[in-house]
Design a protein around this motif. Structure first.
Motif, short mmCIF file in Angstrom:
data_model
loop_
_atom_site.label_atom_id
_atom_site.label_comp_id
_atom_site.label_asym_id
_atom_site.label_seq_id
_atom_site.Cartn_x
_atom_site.Cartn_y
_atom_site.Cartn_z
N ASP A 1 55.13 12.78 42.51
CA ASP A 1 56.32 13.49 42.02
C ASP A 1 57.33 12.58 41.36
OD1 ASP A 1 55.20 15.82 43.01
OD2 ASP A 1 56.43 15.85 44.83
N VAL A 2 57.45 11.35 41.86
CA VAL A 2 58.48 10.46 41.32
C VAL A 2 57.96 9.47 40.29
CG1 VAL A 2 59.90 10.63 43.41
CG2 VAL A 2 58.21 8.78 43.20
N CYS A 3 56.64 9.44 40.07
CA CYS A 3 56.07 8.48 39.13
C CYS A 3 56.40 8.89 37.69
CB CYS A 3 54.56 8.38 39.31
SG CYS A 3 53.78 7.20 38.17
N PRO A 4 57.20 8.09 36.96
CA PRO A 4 57.62 8.49 35.62
C PRO A 4 56.54 8.27 34.56
CG PRO A 4 58.55 6.35 36.15
CD PRO A 4 57.82 6.81 37.38
N ALA A 5 55.49 7.51 34.90
CA ALA A 5 54.50 7.15 33.89
C ALA A 5 53.18 7.91 34.03
CB ALA A 5 54.22 5.64 33.97
N GLY A 6 53.06 8.73 35.06
CA GLY A 6 51.81 9.45 35.27
C GLY A 6 50.68 8.56 35.76
N SER A 7 51.04 7.45 36.40
CA SER A 7 50.03 6.53 36.93
C SER A 7 49.33 7.10 38.14
CB SER A 7 50.68 5.20 37.32
OG SER A 7 51.38 4.65 36.23
N ILE A 8 49.99 8.03 38.84
CA ILE A 8 49.44 8.67 40.04
C ILE A 8 49.27 10.15 39.73
CG2 ILE A 8 49.83 9.16 42.48
CD1 ILE A 8 51.69 6.68 42.52
N ALA A 9 48.05 10.65 39.84
CA ALA A 9 47.78 12.06 39.52
C ALA A 9 46.82 12.64 40.56
CB ALA A 9 47.18 12.18 38.13
N GLY A 10 47.17 13.78 41.11
CA GLY A 10 46.31 14.44 42.10
C GLY A 10 46.49 13.91 43.50
N ALA A 11 47.69 13.43 43.82
CA ALA A 11 47.94 12.81 45.13
C ALA A 11 47.94 13.81 46.29
CB ALA A 11 49.28 12.05 45.11
N ARG A 12 47.95 15.10 45.99
CA ARG A 12 47.89 16.11 47.06
C ARG A 12 46.45 16.50 47.40
NH1 ARG A 12 52.59 17.09 44.42
NH2 ARG A 12 54.43 17.37 45.74
N ASP A 13 45.51 16.00 46.63
CA ASP A 13 44.11 16.33 46.81
C ASP A 13 43.49 15.45 47.89
OD1 ASP A 13 41.43 16.92 46.64
OD2 ASP A 13 41.22 16.36 44.53
N GLU A 14 43.25 16.03 49.07
CA GLU A 14 42.73 15.26 50.20
C GLU A 14 41.28 14.83 50.01
OE1 GLU A 14 43.48 17.47 53.77
OE2 GLU A 14 45.64 17.24 53.60
N SER A 15 40.63 15.33 48.96
CA SER A 15 39.26 14.87 48.68
C SER A 15 39.26 13.55 47.91
CB SER A 15 38.49 15.95 47.90
OG SER A 15 39.01 16.08 46.59
N GLN A 16 40.45 13.13 47.44
CA GLN A 16 40.55 11.82 46.79
C GLN A 16 40.23 10.75 47.84
OE1 GLN A 16 42.21 10.68 43.69
NE2 GLN A 16 43.14 12.55 42.94
N VAL A 17 39.52 9.73 47.45
CA VAL A 17 39.14 8.67 48.37
C VAL A 17 39.97 7.41 48.09
CG1 VAL A 17 37.25 7.22 49.22
CG2 VAL A 17 36.81 9.60 48.62
N ILE A 18 40.88 7.11 48.99
CA ILE A 18 41.69 5.89 48.88
C ILE A 18 40.82 4.68 49.21
CG2 ILE A 18 43.66 4.62 49.83
CD1 ILE A 18 44.90 7.38 50.52
N GLY A 19 40.00 4.82 50.23
CA GLY A 19 39.11 3.76 50.69
C GLY A 19 38.24 4.33 51.80
N VAL A 20 37.67 3.46 52.60
CA VAL A 20 36.86 3.92 53.71
C VAL A 20 37.13 3.05 54.93
CG1 VAL A 20 34.83 2.52 53.10
CG2 VAL A 20 34.53 4.62 54.41
N ALA A 21 37.21 3.66 56.10
CA ALA A 21 37.48 2.92 57.33
C ALA A 21 36.24 2.13 57.74
CB ALA A 21 37.88 3.88 58.44
N LYS A 22 36.49 0.91 58.20
CA LYS A 22 35.39 0.05 58.65
C LYS A 22 35.77 -0.57 59.98
CE LYS A 22 32.53 -3.83 57.29
NZ LYS A 22 32.32 -4.91 56.32
N ILE A 23 34.84 -0.51 60.94
CA ILE A 23 35.07 -1.06 62.27
C ILE A 23 34.91 -2.58 62.23
CG2 ILE A 23 34.35 -1.04 64.70
CD1 ILE A 23 35.34 1.69 63.77
N ASP A 24 35.85 -3.31 62.80
CA ASP A 24 35.73 -4.75 62.98
C ASP A 24 35.34 -4.97 64.44
OD1 ASP A 24 36.06 -7.49 63.37
OD2 ASP A 24 37.85 -7.62 62.15
N GLN A 25 34.06 -5.20 64.67
CA GLN A 25 33.56 -5.29 66.04
C GLN A 25 34.18 -6.44 66.83
OE1 GLN A 25 29.27 -5.20 66.17
NE2 GLN A 25 29.15 -3.38 64.88
N ASP A 26 34.63 -7.48 66.14
CA ASP A 26 35.24 -8.60 66.84
C ASP A 26 36.64 -8.26 67.36
OD1 ASP A 26 33.02 -10.21 66.39
OD2 ASP A 26 33.81 -10.99 64.49
N ARG A 27 37.27 -7.25 66.76
CA ARG A 27 38.64 -6.92 67.15
C ARG A 27 38.77 -5.54 67.80
NH1 ARG A 27 42.11 -10.69 65.46
NH2 ARG A 27 43.90 -9.36 65.89
#
Length: 197
Positions: free
Chosen positions: A100-126
């Motif tokens: 909503d506040v991005c003046p350049a349109g660099s962010i589009a579709g931020a309400r779409d929960e199917s967008q993948v930001i990344g993926v969770a990975k388990i750190d077995q050592d921690r």
């Protein structure tokens, strides 16, 4: 056999070494520790984002979850002053405030929960569940049911169901319990999805 080096040869060799060192340093400075950091939802097209982001930091100021931070020089010159997801501060709810506040349109579709930001990975050592059974904080924190426990009561991530919202990383208590071990990583961490690397 005389293998002495002339002054001119010594200087030329030194200059070659210095230039190779400078090129390597420049490449590191441009990329930083994390050459492709996690971006807000709707900003996963790296070329579009790099070409349009004004580095105004309005998205960070608008984020109600405070899960965005401003890139610093340690993140690399290309990532400096750009928005980077930081799930130690909060989790993304796909509210769209950043878009909503991005003046350049660099962010589009931020309400779409199917967008993948990344993926969770388990750190077995921690991960506390790997050190001792009983911890299921990440399982309970995941709003998408992407984390379950295996037969040994250890967390397993369903990469197809995970959108990288960071709720698991934000909730993970491993840094509190493993503070003596140092490091910034938690027992579960959101990383760039393989297809985006």
């Amino acid at each position: 056999m005389d293998i002495s080096i002339s002054r001119r040869g010594f200087v030329a060799g030194g200059c070659t070494f210095a230039s190779m060192f400078a090129v390597g340093g420049a490449a590191y400075a441009l990329s930083g520790d994390d050459p492709k950091p996690l971006r807000p939802p709707g900003a996963q097209d790296a070329a579009h984002f790099a070409a349009t982001c004004l580095k105004c930091n309005r998205c960070e100021s608008a984020c109600p979850q405070q899960c965005l931070r401003t890139g610093v020089l340690e993140d690399g010159i290309l990532n400096w002053r750009t928005p980077i997801m930081d799930f130690h501060r909060g989790a993304c709810t796909f509210c769209g405030a950043c878009e909503d506040v991005c003046p350049a349109g660099s962010i589009a579709g931020a309400r779409d929960e199917s967008q993948v930001i990344g993926v969770a990975k388990i750190d077995q050592d921690r991960c506390l569940a790997f050190a001792q059974s009983g911890c299921r904080v990440c399982v309970d924190a995941c709003p998408y049911g992407a984390i379950s426990l295996d037969s040994s009561m250890r967390p397993v991530v369903d990469v197809d169901a995970c959108n990288g919202c960071g709720a698991c990383e934000f909730a993970c208590p491993s840094n509190t319990y493993l503070s003596f071990a140092g490091g910034k990583q938690r027992g579960i961490n959101v990383e760039i999805a393989r297809g985006e690397a």
